[in-house]
Design a protein around this motif. Structure first.
Motif, PDB file in Angstrom:
ATOM      1  N   LEU A 187       0.830  -1.211   0.000  1.00 42.16           N
ATOM      2  CA  LEU A 187       0.000   0.000   0.000  1.00 42.16           C
ATOM      3  C   LEU A 187       0.864   1.260   0.000  1.00 42.16           C
ATOM      4  O   LEU A 187       0.550   2.244  -0.671  1.00 42.16           O
ATOM      5  CB  LEU A 187      -0.936  -0.001   1.204  1.00 42.16           C
ATOM      6  CG  LEU A 187      -2.135  -0.941   1.087  1.00 42.16           C
ATOM      7  CD1 LEU A 187      -2.823  -1.100   2.435  1.00 42.16           C
ATOM      8  CD2 LEU A 187      -3.115  -0.436   0.049  1.00 42.16           C
ATOM      9  N   LEU A 243      -6.028  -0.982   7.294  1.00 44.19           N
ATOM     10  CA  LEU A 243      -6.265  -1.789   6.104  1.00 44.19           C
ATOM     11  C   LEU A 243      -5.224  -2.898   5.966  1.00 44.19           C
ATOM     12  O   LEU A 243      -5.553  -4.018   5.589  1.00 44.19           O
ATOM     13  CB  LEU A 243      -6.259  -0.897   4.859  1.00 44.19           C
ATOM     14  CG  LEU A 243      -6.630  -1.558   3.544  1.00 44.19           C
ATOM     15  CD1 LEU A 243      -8.017  -2.183   3.615  1.00 44.19           C
ATOM     16  CD2 LEU A 243      -6.579  -0.540   2.418  1.00 44.19           C
ATOM     17  N   SER A 244      -3.979  -2.602   6.305  1.00 45.76           N
ATOM     18  CA  SER A 244      -2.903  -3.585   6.172  1.00 45.76           C
ATOM     19  C   SER A 244      -3.008  -4.723   7.168  1.00 45.76           C
ATOM     20  O   SER A 244      -2.690  -5.867   6.848  1.00 45.76           O
ATOM     21  CB  SER A 244      -1.542  -2.911   6.362  1.00 45.76           C
ATOM     22  OG  SER A 244      -1.335  -1.914   5.428  1.00 45.76           O
ATOM     23  N   THR A 258      -6.722  -7.990   8.324  1.00 42.90           N
ATOM     24  CA  THR A 258      -6.766  -9.405   7.970  1.00 42.90           C
ATOM     25  C   THR A 258      -5.874 -10.213   8.901  1.00 42.90           C
ATOM     26  O   THR A 258      -6.271 -11.272   9.392  1.00 42.90           O
ATOM     27  CB  THR A 258      -6.341  -9.611   6.499  1.00 42.90           C
ATOM     28  OG1 THR A 258      -7.180  -8.806   5.675  1.00 42.90           O
ATOM     29  CG2 THR A 258      -6.454 -11.060   6.090  1.00 42.90           C
ATOM     30  N   THR A 306     -11.695  -9.737   3.798  1.00 41.95           N
ATOM     31  CA  THR A 306     -10.674  -8.690   3.738  1.00 41.95           C
ATOM     32  C   THR A 306      -9.401  -9.184   3.046  1.00 41.95           C
ATOM     33  O   THR A 306      -8.673  -8.390   2.463  1.00 41.95           O
ATOM     34  CB  THR A 306     -10.326  -8.151   5.140  1.00 41.95           C
ATOM     35  OG1 THR A 306      -9.829  -9.214   5.956  1.00 41.95           O
ATOM     36  CG2 THR A 306     -11.536  -7.509   5.789  1.00 41.95           C
ATOM     37  N   ILE A 342      -9.195 -10.819   0.379  1.00 40.28           N
ATOM     38  CA  ILE A 342      -9.314 -10.594  -1.064  1.00 40.28           C
ATOM     39  C   ILE A 342      -8.703  -9.243  -1.431  1.00 40.28           C
ATOM     40  O   ILE A 342      -7.956  -9.131  -2.411  1.00 40.28           O
ATOM     41  CB  ILE A 342     -10.796 -10.677  -1.497  1.00 40.28           C
ATOM     42  CG1 ILE A 342     -11.301 -12.108  -1.329  1.00 40.28           C
ATOM     43  CG2 ILE A 342     -10.984 -10.194  -2.930  1.00 40.28           C
ATOM     44  CD1 ILE A 342     -12.812 -12.258  -1.431  1.00 40.28           C
ATOM     45  N   ILE A 343      -8.974  -8.226  -0.642  1.00 35.73           N
ATOM     46  CA  ILE A 343      -8.424  -6.893  -0.901  1.00 35.73           C
ATOM     47  C   ILE A 343      -6.902  -6.918  -0.786  1.00 35.73           C
ATOM     48  O   ILE A 343      -6.189  -6.386  -1.641  1.00 35.73           O
ATOM     49  CB  ILE A 343      -9.022  -5.857   0.079  1.00 35.73           C
ATOM     50  CG1 ILE A 343     -10.531  -5.749  -0.131  1.00 35.73           C
ATOM     51  CG2 ILE A 343      -8.343  -4.492  -0.073  1.00 35.73           C
ATOM     52  CD1 ILE A 343     -11.251  -5.033   0.982  1.00 35.73           C
ATOM     53  N   ILE A 344      -6.412  -7.563   0.277  1.00 39.26           N
ATOM     54  CA  ILE A 344      -4.966  -7.628   0.513  1.00 39.26           C
ATOM     55  C   ILE A 344      -4.265  -8.374  -0.618  1.00 39.26           C
ATOM     56  O   ILE A 344      -3.219  -7.936  -1.113  1.00 39.26           O
ATOM     57  CB  ILE A 344      -4.675  -8.288   1.884  1.00 39.26           C
ATOM     58  CG1 ILE A 344      -5.248  -7.456   3.020  1.00 39.26           C
ATOM     59  CG2 ILE A 344      -3.197  -8.556   2.073  1.00 39.26           C
ATOM     60  CD1 ILE A 344      -4.754  -6.028   3.076  1.00 39.26           C
ATOM     61  N   LEU A 372      -5.241  -8.682  -3.704  1.00 37.74           N
ATOM     62  CA  LEU A 372      -5.258  -7.820  -4.892  1.00 37.74           C
ATOM     63  C   LEU A 372      -4.193  -6.728  -4.817  1.00 37.74           C
ATOM     64  O   LEU A 372      -3.494  -6.460  -5.802  1.00 37.74           O
ATOM     65  CB  LEU A 372      -6.648  -7.205  -5.084  1.00 37.74           C
ATOM     66  CG  LEU A 372      -7.736  -8.163  -5.550  1.00 37.74           C
ATOM     67  CD1 LEU A 372      -9.091  -7.461  -5.552  1.00 37.74           C
ATOM     68  CD2 LEU A 372      -7.420  -8.734  -6.923  1.00 37.74           C
ATOM     69  N   VAL A 373      -4.049  -6.109  -3.655  1.00 38.37           N
ATOM     70  CA  VAL A 373      -3.042  -5.053  -3.480  1.00 38.37           C
ATOM     71  C   VAL A 373      -1.641  -5.620  -3.686  1.00 38.37           C
ATOM     72  O   VAL A 373      -0.827  -5.046  -4.413  1.00 38.37           O
ATOM     73  CB  VAL A 373      -3.175  -4.399  -2.085  1.00 38.37           C
ATOM     74  CG1 VAL A 373      -1.961  -3.548  -1.750  1.00 38.37           C
ATOM     75  CG2 VAL A 373      -4.447  -3.568  -2.007  1.00 38.37           C
TER      76      VAL A 373
END
Length: 165
Positions: A77, A95-96, A99, A135, A137-139, A141-142
């Protein structure tokens, strides 16, 4: 930015090392089924074939994995924000590591199950697992975006060998 990339690379290598250890040395063949079990009895059915000791060792290595991917997500990120000239705010920490925090909470139940040699289950475990995967899934993708970005940067930085003498 170079310092961030160096930290990112170290975290990537550490995360991969934990994945390799957990998929070879302490492999737990039905971990996803165990995580998504809907009762203690169902958890027992998934733990019994591999054993409680293997669950214990797999879960301990998983703590290293969650620290690795949490830091990898953080630095990913940070790289994305630096590339787009964004500010690193406190939300990046949340956000990091959300998860990883949910994964750590899940692991507490798995460790209790392993040390007591019986499945420890609750609604909190049930929801922590599901929110963790949502969550994650977001990590993923990033991290994937930064891996693709780094490959593009590396390929563009290679000298053009076809135009030489």
């Amino acid at each position: 930015m170079k310092k961030t990339w160096n930290y990112w690379t170290v975290c990537l290598l550490f995360t991969i090392t934990c994945i390799v250890i957990n998929s070879t040395v302490f492999a737990f063949p039905c971990m996803l089924n165990l995580e998504f079990a809907k009762s203690a009895a169902a958890m027992e059915d998934y733990i019994r074939p591999s054993g409680y000791h293997r669950l214990l060792m797999n879960t301990l290595v998983d703590y290293g994995f969650l620290i690795g991917y949490g830091l990898l997500a953080f630095f990913s990120l940070k790289i994305i924000l630096e590339v787009f000239q964004g500010n690193v705010n406190s939300w990046i920490y949340l956000l990091s590591f959300i998860t990883g925090a949910l994964d750590a909470f899940e692991n507490i139940f798995l460790l209790l199950s392993a040390t007591r040699e019986r499945a420890v289950y609750s609604d909190a475990y049930f929801w922590a697992v599901r929110i963790k995967w949502a969550t994650a899934i977001i990590i993923v993708l990033v991290i994937a975006i930064v891996i693709i970005f780094s490959l593009i940067v590396l390929l563009r930085a290679r000298p053009n060998r076809s135009s030489g003498t």
